[in-house]
Every structure is written in structure tokens, then in C-alpha cells.
Write a protein that holds these residues in place. Structure first.
Motif, PDB file in Angstrom:
ATOM      1  N   LYS A 317      26.301 -32.211  41.220  1.00  0.00           N
ATOM      2  CA  LYS A 317      26.148 -31.735  39.847  1.00  0.00           C
ATOM      3  C   LYS A 317      27.326 -30.829  39.476  1.00  0.00           C
ATOM      4  N   ASP A 319      28.916 -28.288  36.416  1.00  0.00           N
ATOM      5  CA  ASP A 319      28.704 -27.602  35.142  1.00  0.00           C
ATOM      6  C   ASP A 319      30.028 -27.543  34.374  1.00  0.00           C
ATOM      7  N   MET A 320      29.949 -27.167  33.105  1.00  0.00           N
ATOM      8  CA  MET A 320      31.128 -27.172  32.253  1.00  0.00           C
ATOM      9  C   MET A 320      32.210 -26.177  32.693  1.00  0.00           C
ATOM     10  N   THR A 322      33.020 -25.294  35.690  1.00  0.00           N
ATOM     11  CA  THR A 322      33.718 -25.913  36.819  1.00  0.00           C
ATOM     12  C   THR A 322      34.590 -27.069  36.343  1.00  0.00           C
TER      13      THR A 322
END
Length: 414
Positions: A317, A319-320, A322
Motif C-alpha cells: 500500500k 500513500d500520497m 510517499t
């Protein structure tokens, strides 16, 4: 025959290249075995461009700096900003596209034997810095353009107070090398014919079909950058319809870069294009070779897309924040790609390490990169190289706009 040759010479170079392209495709599809000898035309063309480019850059930059007039602006700061901005935005586009169109890979190890990627971003930047102080003769021999630029700049500054006769000699060498480049470029139709024949006859497109989705995302991002992102950047700077200039650069620089698959070989082509656009020689003689090493929008796309494909395949997963870091990392790594054997593909393990992906799995992703490289690398080089000329012209035209020369800009790109 004489009339035929005259008609041929009167055609624009782009039209002649298209003729060579079509002939190469026809021969590759119909008589691949019988026409195999024409491959030598492609090798000779690329070899000639690669051979003359280092010495051309060395004399052009040295001459431009030694004769630089005080108070004469070269727009280099604006061009470097455009290079870095374009590379970052390309990486960002690739990240967003990978979120919208996720790609799952069937990992392979083909093509990655005896290949060692850089250990980290520090290693990439260290190699880049060491190239600056490379032995000048070695830099010329190995076509290390960072080293060539640094020594040419130093010599140029050292020769500022040299006698006019010395400066005239350097200018004469530069002019002679420029003329030689024009002679070589006139053989582009034959060279392109040999290159496209070799690409289709030996590799074909069958090996690419199983990676259709990956290629679609890669090429889609590059097309989007070339036809949407870059035009927006150009428009913001020159406040005119950007597409005539964008298409001119893609047509006259991108086509040859696509088939030569070498930014170094395309340096003379870009310099000729800048001359045709009427740009400042003091500027483009430095910005074009510099762009071939740090202006790497296509490389940023490749690194981001393949890294996120590995992330998706492993079910990680993201996130933005990263993803944004990945865009920045891709841009920085892409700027150092030219100093690393294997180019952008070998920087994928570096980007994969951001997500904790083991090196052995990352190298399998590199293997897929080698498989699709026939198409991916050609498009990447075309985007990288054509953007060098595009942003150099954009900075110059922005300066002209401020001086009230909008009409001249329209004439230059007509």
C-alpha cells in the motif's frame, strides 16, 4: 537521375527521413534476409554522430565561454529550472497514472545477469560529481558530457584574455565541426532506414505483446508529458500557442532520437535545430549537452512506472506523501542516469528500496525493463532529447517576449 537527385535534395530533411523510415519498414517486412546489409547504414550514422558530438561540444562550449561578452545573458538559469521542473512533473505524471492504471507484472530475470545497480542516491550523485573532474582526454574518449562540459567551461574562462587570433582559431574549429555535423545529418534518411530495418527485422513487436498494459502506461505517460505537460510549461513562458514549437522539436529532434536511442548521438541534431530557430549560440552550445545529462523526463517516467508496478504486484500500500517522495526521487535519480551504465533501468532498484522491496525482486523488474526496452528506450530518448531543444528555445523566446519580439517567435517556428 540528375532531376531525381535535385528533387530529393529540395525536399525537407524531415520528409526525407520519413521516406527512409517507410522504406526501412517495407524492407523489414517483405525481404528481411535479402536487405540485411542495409543495417550498416544505421550503424555508420549513429557511429558518426556519437564520434563527432564530444569534440563538437568541447570546442563550442570553450569558444562560447572564451568570447562571452560581459552583460550578455545566456538564460542558463531559466533553462536549468525548466529542465528540473519538467523532469519532476514527468515523474509526478507517471505516479498518478500508475495509481489510476495499476500494472501487475510477471517477474522475470531475463537480461539482468552480470548487472550491478547503484547502491543508493548518494552513489548516483557521487558518480555524477566524479564525472565532473574526470580526466579531460578520458572524458572525450568515453563521451562523458559532464566532464567535457566542466573542462570546456574552465578552459573557456582561462582563454578569456587570450589573443584574438587564438579565439579565432577556436571559432574556426567550431565552425568546421558544425559543418561536418551538417554533412552527417544529411545522411539521416539512410541511417534511419537502416535503424528501423534492424529494429523490426531482429526484435519485432511480438515479444512486447505480453507486456501491453505496462507499455500502454509507459508510453501514455510519455505522450501526455510531450503533448500536455510540456506545452503548458511552454505557454506559461511565451504566452503563445506552444504546439508549433512542440511539434517542430518532436519532428526534427524526436524522430532521430527515437531511432538512434542515444541522447549523445542527438546532440548535433539538437544544435542544428537550435541554429535553425535562431537561438543564441552561447546558450545552446552549453544547454544542449547539459540537457542530455540532466533533462530526463522519460527516465523519470520509466523509474516511477516500473517501481509502482513492482509495488502493485507485491500488494504494498502506498500513500500520497510517499508517492510524492517517489516523484522527487525519480527526478533526482534520472538526472544521474547518464553516469550509470544501463541508464534509467538500473535506477529502478534504488526507487524500489523506498518501499522496502528486496534487491533480487527489483532486479527482476529491471529484467522486464530490458524486455520492453526496444520500444520504451526509444520513446524515452525521443522525449528526453526533444525536450532539450524545446526548453532551450522556450527560455530564449520568453526573453524575446519580454523585449516585445512576439512576431519573431512566430516566424521562427513556422
Amino acid at each position: 537521375m540528375k532531376k531525381l537527385m535535385n528533387s530529393w535534395n529540395k525536399m525537407s530533411l524531415v520528409k526525407r527521413i520519413i521516406v527512409g523510415l517507410v522504406v526501412g519498414i517495407i524492407l523489414a517486412v517483405t525481404v528481411p534476409e535479402q536487405a540485411k546489409p542495409i543495417v550498416i547504414f544505421g550503424s555508420l550514422f549513429v557511429g558518426a554522430l556519437k564520434s563527432i558530438a564530444p569534440i563538437l561540444v568541447f570546442f563550442l562550449v570553450m569558444g562560447a565561454i572564451s568570447q562571452h561578452r560581459s552583460g550578455h545573458e545566456t538564460n542558463m538559469k531559466s533553462i536549468i529550472v525548466l529542465y528540473l521542473l519538467g523532469t519532476f512533473l514527468a515523474g509526478l505524471v507517471a505516479v498518478i497514472a500508475s495509481f489510476i492504471f495499476p500494472v501487475v507484472l510477471t517477474l522475470s530475470v531475463e537480461g539482468v545477469k552480470n548487472v550491478t545497480p547503484p547502491g543508493g542516491i548518494v552513489e548516483v550523485l557521487k558518480a555524477l560529481l566524479l564525472n565532473i573532474v574526470d580526466n579531460p582526454v578520458k572524458a572525450l574518449f568515453n563521451a562523458n558530457y559532464i566532464g567535457i562540459l566542466s573542462w570546456a567551461l574552465v578552459l573557456g574562462f582561462a582563454l578569456k584574455n587570450a589573443p584574438d587570433t587564438t579565439k579565432t582559431m577556436i571559432t574556426n574549429f567550431s565552425d568546421a565541426l558544425t559543418q561536418m555535423v551538417k554533412w552527417v545529418i544529411n545522411f539521416a534518411p539512410l541511417g534511419i532506414m537502416g535503424l528501423v530495418f534492424d529494429a523490426i527485422a531482429t526484435s519485432g513487436v511480438s515479444a512486447m505483446l505480453s507486456y501491453g498494459r505496462l507499455l500502454a502506461v509507459l508510453l501514455g505517460c510519455m505522450v501526455f508529458v510531450a503533448l500536455v505537460v510540456n506545452p503548458i510549461i511552454v505557454y506559461v513562458n511565451i504566452r503563445q500557442n506552444p504546439y508549433p514549437l512542440v511539434f517542430k522539436c518532436l519532428r526534427e529532434s524526436g524522430i532521430t532520437a527515437f531511432f538512434t536511442r542515444s541522447s549523445a548521438a542527438n546532440i548535433p541534431v539538437n544544435m542544428t535545430l537550435c541554429e535553425d530557430l535562431g537561438l543564441d549560440k552561447d546558450t545552446y552550445s552549453v544547454s544542449i549537452p547539459l540537457g542530455s545529462t540532466i533533462n530526463m523526463a522519460g527516465a523519470a517516467v520509466t523509474i516511477s512506472v516500473l517501481t509502482l508496478a513492482a509495488v502493485t504486484t507485491l500488494g504494498i500500500k502506498v500513500d500520497m506523501p510517499t508517492a510524492l517522495i517517489l516523484s522527487i526521487l525519480s527526478a533526482v535519480a534520472a538526472c544521474g542516469a547518464s553516469g550509470v551504465a544501463g541508464g534509467s533501468l538500473l535506477l529502478i532498484p534504488l526507487a524500489c528500496s523506498l518501499f522496502g522491496i528486496p534487491n533480487d525482486i527489483a532486479m527482476k523488474v529491471v529484467g522486464i525493463g530490458f524486455i520492453v526496452g526496444v520500444i520504451q528506450d526509444s520513446c524515452e530518448t525521443a522525449l528526453n532529447s526533444s525536450t532539450d531543444a524545446l526548453f532551450t528555445a522556450t527560455a530564449e523566446f520568453a526573453k524575446w517576449r519580454k523585449e516585445g519580439k512576439e512576431i519573431i517567435i512566430k516566424k521562427r517556428v513556422a
